[in-house]
Design an enzyme around this catalytic site. Structure first.
Site, PDB file in Angstrom:
ATOM      1  N   PHE A 108       7.869   2.495  -0.701  1.00 48.10           N
ATOM      2  CA  PHE A 108       8.820   2.714   0.393  1.00 48.10           C
ATOM      3  C   PHE A 108       9.408   4.129   0.448  1.00 48.10           C
ATOM      4  CE2 PHE A 108       8.949  -1.931  -0.242  1.00 48.10           C
ATOM      5  CZ  PHE A 108       8.594  -2.341   1.032  1.00 48.10           C
ATOM      6  N   HIS A 136       9.599  -8.799   5.441  1.00 48.59           N
ATOM      7  CA  HIS A 136       9.325  -7.387   5.204  1.00 48.59           C
ATOM      8  C   HIS A 136      10.230  -6.529   6.098  1.00 48.59           C
ATOM      9  CE1 HIS A 136       7.015  -3.630   4.941  1.00 48.59           C
ATOM     10  NE2 HIS A 136       6.526  -4.124   3.820  1.00 48.59           N
ATOM     11  N   TYR A 157       1.955   4.785   1.695  1.00 51.44           N
ATOM     12  CA  TYR A 157       1.864   5.302   3.062  1.00 51.44           C
ATOM     13  C   TYR A 157       0.556   6.090   3.203  1.00 51.44           C
ATOM     14  CZ  TYR A 157       6.935   4.393   3.362  1.00 51.44           C
ATOM     15  OH  TYR A 157       8.190   3.824   3.359  1.00 51.44           O
ATOM     16  N   ASP A 188       0.835  -1.202   0.000  1.00 57.13           N
ATOM     17  CA  ASP A 188       0.000   0.000   0.000  1.00 57.13           C
ATOM     18  C   ASP A 188       0.867   1.248   0.000  1.00 57.13           C
ATOM     19  OD1 ASP A 188      -2.558  -0.924   0.079  1.00 57.13           O
ATOM     20  OD2 ASP A 188      -3.009  -0.216   2.090  1.00 57.13           O
TER      21      ASP A 188
END
Length: 220
Positions: free
Chosen positions: A78, A187, A67, A65
């Site tokens: 990221f 992750h 942020y 997703d």
């Protein structure tokens, strides 16, 4: 449908834009932007493609997703714009970079510098409602980004896929290990980074593979 996306991607994905799922996705997204606070800004939805045309892609980093906090998302997985504090996952990415290739933690978290070298920073879902993680999942974005990954996997060879977490691993499960390099790790979020993301060595492994294929390494 006229989608404002970088031209090489537009040429590759034109068929997707005419499919019923994509038309209903666009209707949903437009309504959400009109009635709620949605990230990233509309002009940044396809930012990853803008910085990394199809023919330049060498590495793919899959996120889930965008942020969902104010000012964070700008269309690259990221990554955050300059001046925005590092989210915890990004900080762990920079920690691993320093451990792996000796790169100092940069002054900002804007990863456009990676994208411009051929790193496609692709989230599975390209929009999200403020403060509501996962709010735009299962609306059609995943089908669209699956099509993106299929195009890359089938029409190119020698790509590196950095797959962090179970979601990314599953999304890229169909990709041939004979044509591309898939690197798996937990992750980088604080919940799982210590279980093998930190110490995974993915950045040096990616560069070694690119070098072996006669391509320029990424200046991480």
């Amino acid at each position: 449908m006229n989608v404002k996306i970088e031209q090489s991607w537009k040429d590759k994905l034109n068929g997707e834009f005419e499919k019923p799922y994509f038309k209903s996705l666009i209707q949903f997204v437009k309504s959400e932007y009109q009635n709620k606070t949605i990230y990233p800004k509309g002009n940044d939805i396809f930012n990853a493609f803008e910085h990394c045309p199809f023919n330049k892609v060498k590495v793919v980093i899959l996120g889930q997703d965008p942020y969902h906090g104010p000012g964070q998302a700008h269309g690259l997985s990221f990554s955050v714009p300059e001046g925005v504090p590092f989210p915890p996952s990004l900080l762990n990415i920079f920690k691993e970079l320093k451990q792996d290739v000796g790169a100092e933690v940069p002054p900002n978290g804007n990863l456009e510098r990676w994208a411009d070298q051929g790193v496609l920073l692709l989230n599975a879902t390209l929009t999200v409602e403020a403060r509501k993680a996962g709010s735009h999942q299962r609306k059609g974005w995943e089908e669209f980004t699956d099509a993106v990954i299929h195009k890359l996997a089938e029409e190119k060879e020698g790509l590196v896929f950095l797959l962090w977490g179970a979601y990314a691993r599953k999304k890229a499960a169909f990709i041939s290990d004979k044509k591309h390099l898939k690197l798996h790790a937990p992750h980088p979020s604080p919940l799982s980074a210590h279980r093998g993301f930190l110490g995974c060595g993915h950045f040096s492994k990616a560069n070694a593979y690119l070098k072996d294929k006669g391509m320029d390494e990424i200046k991480w």
